[in-house]
Design an enzyme around this catalytic site. Structure first.
Site, PDB file in Angstrom:
ATOM      1  CG  ASP A 107      -0.231   0.172   2.553  1.00  0.00           C
ATOM      2  OD1 ASP A 107       0.833  -0.440   2.727  1.00  0.00           O
ATOM      3  OD2 ASP A 107      -0.735   0.906   3.424  1.00  0.00           O
ATOM      4  CD  GLU A 128       4.086   1.155   7.210  1.00  0.00           C
ATOM      5  OE1 GLU A 128       4.742   1.496   8.203  1.00  0.00           O
ATOM      6  OE2 GLU A 128       3.784   1.956   6.306  1.00  0.00           O
TER       7      GLU A 128
HETATM    8  N1  BES Z   1       8.650   3.199   5.487  1.00  0.00           N
HETATM    9  C1  BES Z   1       8.037   4.102   6.382  1.00  0.00           C
HETATM   10  C2  BES Z   1       8.754   4.234   7.702  1.00  0.00           C
HETATM   11  C3  BES Z   1      10.155   4.775   7.641  1.00  0.00           C
HETATM   12  C4  BES Z   1      10.534   5.715   6.721  1.00  0.00           C
HETATM   13  C5  BES Z   1      11.063   4.317   8.550  1.00  0.00           C
HETATM   14  C6  BES Z   1      11.829   6.193   6.698  1.00  0.00           C
HETATM   15  C7  BES Z   1      12.345   4.798   8.555  1.00  0.00           C
HETATM   16  C8  BES Z   1      12.739   5.731   7.604  1.00  0.00           C
HETATM   17  C9  BES Z   1       6.619   3.634   6.638  1.00  0.00           C
HETATM   18  O1  BES Z   1       5.949   3.292   5.457  1.00  0.00           O
HETATM   19  C10 BES Z   1       5.823   4.770   7.224  1.00  0.00           C
HETATM   20  O2  BES Z   1       5.685   5.775   6.589  1.00  0.00           O
HETATM   21  N2  BES Z   1       5.284   4.569   8.416  1.00  0.00           N
HETATM   22  C11 BES Z   1       4.428   5.526   9.021  1.00  0.00           C
HETATM   23  C12 BES Z   1       3.714   4.951  10.191  1.00  0.00           C
HETATM   24  C13 BES Z   1       2.316   4.491   9.923  1.00  0.00           C
HETATM   25  C14 BES Z   1       1.660   4.032  11.185  1.00  0.00           C
HETATM   26  C15 BES Z   1       1.482   5.495   9.203  1.00  0.00           C
HETATM   27  C16 BES Z   1       5.227   6.701   9.522  1.00  0.00           C
HETATM   28  O3  BES Z   1       6.397   6.542   9.920  1.00  0.00           O
HETATM   29  O4  BES Z   1       4.665   7.792   9.530  1.00  0.00           O
HETATM   30 MN    MN Z   2       7.083   2.101   4.286  1.00  0.00          MN
HETATM   31 MN    MN Z   3       5.303   5.227   4.500  1.00  0.00          MN
END
Ligand code: BES
Ligand code: MN
Ligand code: MN
Length: 456
Positions: free
Chosen positions: A88, A152
């Site tokens: 996603d 995610e």
């Molecule tokens: N891949 C990201 C997380 C990420 C990005 C970790 C860059 C380390 C470096 C992930 O898809 C993401 O965006 N996660 C969200 C959390 C989610 C609960 C919406 C975030 O970090 O905002």
């Molecule tokens: Mn991600």
């Molecule tokens: Mn992300």
């Protein structure tokens, strides 16, 4: 390594074309308008896993978007790697800021521009292609289980249920994830931690309808003004979060640990130029690396209310709202922080308005071990393919399921990301360097090679 390079070179165009077709699917999990597209994307991921050689491939239904599972068990006595990723993507808006449309992948300057190019389609697909490579060259030496989810970006709550209900199926020795960033191709790095997340929405309601701002303004509290004051009060003069108890459980790093963390290359001038800002900002007493890695933060993600259309409309809005998130570090707990936030806001709300706080999804912070066999395998793999030992760093983002893999399955994670912080994740013009994509496909089989060697 030669065999790996040859296979990748021989299949370069196809590897790119396959990623492009995945990127053409608008699998936006947050927006129900894309529900069918998300479902179709899951089907495509399942098909690609099957073509690469996976068995027992299944598009698993959930209360939300489906989870794609696939596996290749070569020998029950060998170690098992659980590969996690997400198909996603974040919403693409604001659309007008994209140089080329978000779901029409376009190559410029050696980079693939598309929503999801780096986060996370480009990255999880490296694992599918590395798996294909190992299958075709007869070099797969561990069992692999793939779990590629579709929620995610909206908090992984249905995956949590799935993990709790499928402990046996997901049994593995280590979780391997490419969904984080490295410093650069010249300075490869491995993230050794992720922050947690608490996400809330605040709605301030004043009068029972929008009012003429001349007739009533000055006599009735304006919800937008009150909301702005509440938000402004959430940081103190040192840019620390001003919610009582917020820092109570935060683990402070030793000065040696902080020193090591700040050894990573970081060019503040370049950082500011890239972002178009004059000065950096943040909690007093900490560097930018620390502010984005080991310190908790509070951000406004969106704020609205009143008239925002063309021209001017004189109105005193009935409501104003904001979406607010907090990034958490070890030992903070999202549930506790949510409650601290909620009761603080309710306490400071003035009597002229009503304030409603709603809790969205959250996630817990994690620190991943650097002394494990799997971490050393990742380190050796990167050293061989990049010619340099990776620098351990702490990531600012969150991947909620990582702490649950640990809690529910008892498995630790290796975060072997190949993106860059400047890849515009969640922003317009998201990109992924073609060089990073192929570097990833080449490095992953080396991880398996060393993981098997070191596990013996
Ligand atoms: N891949 C990201 C997380 C990420 C990005 C970790 C860059 C380390 C470096 C992930 O898809 C993401 O965006 N996660 C969200 C959390 C989610 C609960 C919406 C975030 O970090 O905002
Ligand atoms: Mn991600
Ligand atoms: Mn992300």
């Amino acid at each position: 390594m030669e065999q790996i390079k040859k296979y990748v070179n021989d299949n370069r165009d196809r590897f790119l074309e396959e990623l492009f077709s995945l990127l053409r699917c608008p699998s936006v999990s947050a927006d129900s308008k894309y529900k069918d597209d998300v479902l179709k994307t899951a089907g495509l991921v399942a098909q690609r896993l099957t073509e690469a050689g996976a068995e027992n491939v299944e598009v698993c239904k959930t209360a939300g978007h489906p989870i794609v599972y696939g596996e290749k068990i070569i020998d029950k006595n060998k170690p098992t790697v659980l590969v996690y990723g997400h198909y996603d993507v974040q919403p693409a808006d604001p659309l007008e800021l994209w140089e080329t449309p978000p779901f029409e992948p376009t190559v410029r300057d050696g980079k693939i521009f598309a929503r999801g190019a780096c986060d996370d389609k480009g990255q999880f697909y490296m694992h599918v292609k590395a798996f294909e490579l190992m299958m075709r060259t007869n070099t797969l030496n561990s069992n692999i289980k793939f779990i590629i989810e579709g929620e995610e970006e909206v908090g992984s709550s249905n995956l949590e249920t799935f993990v709790r209900e499928n402990k046996e199926r997901l049994k593995a020795n280590v979780v391997l994830i490419s969904d984080t960033a490295m410093i650069s191709l010249e300075h490869p790095s491995l993230e050794t931690g992720l922050r947690g997340l608490a996400y809330l929405e605040v709605e301030v309601t004043g009068p029972n309808r929008d009012l003429h701002s001349g007739v009533y303004g000055g006599a009735v509290a304006n919800p937008a003004t009150i909301l702005a004051k509440i938000i402004a009060s959430l940081h103190d003069e040192n840019n620390r979060v001003a919610i009582p108890g917020f820092y109570d459980d935060v683990v402070e790093l030793s000065s040696e640990e902080r020193k090591a963390l700040n050894q990573a290359p970081f060019d503040e001038k370049e950082y500011k130029e890239d972002l178009g800002i004059k000065e950096v900002w943040g909690e007093k007493g900490y560097t930018t690396i620390e502010r984005t890695g080991i310190r908790p933060t509070l951000e406004v993600n969106g704020i609205w209310g009143g008239y925002i259309g063309e021209g001017a409309k004189t109105v005193l809005p009935s409501k104003a709202s904001a979406k607010i998130s907090m990034r958490l570090v070890p030992n903070q707990k999202s549930k506790k922080i949510e409650q601290l936030f909620k009761s603080h806001i309710e306490k400071i709300a003035p009597p002229y308005v009503q304030v409603k706080v709603t809790i969205h999804h959250g996630g817990e912070p994690v620190v991943t071990p650097t002394d494990s066999v799997a971490y050393r395998a990742a380190e050796k793999a990167i050293e061989e393919s990049f010619g340099k030992k990776p620098i351990p760093t702490r990531g600012g983002g969150s991947i909620p399921i990582v702490s649950l893999f640990e809690e529910v399955l008892g498995i630790k994670t290796v975060l072997m990301g190949f993106g860059l912080d400047s890849d515009n994740l969640h922003s317009p013009n998201e990109k992924f360097d073609i060089a990073n994509y192929f570097k990833g496909i080449e490095t992953i089989p080396l991880f398996y090679k060393y993981y098997a060697e070191l596990s013996r």
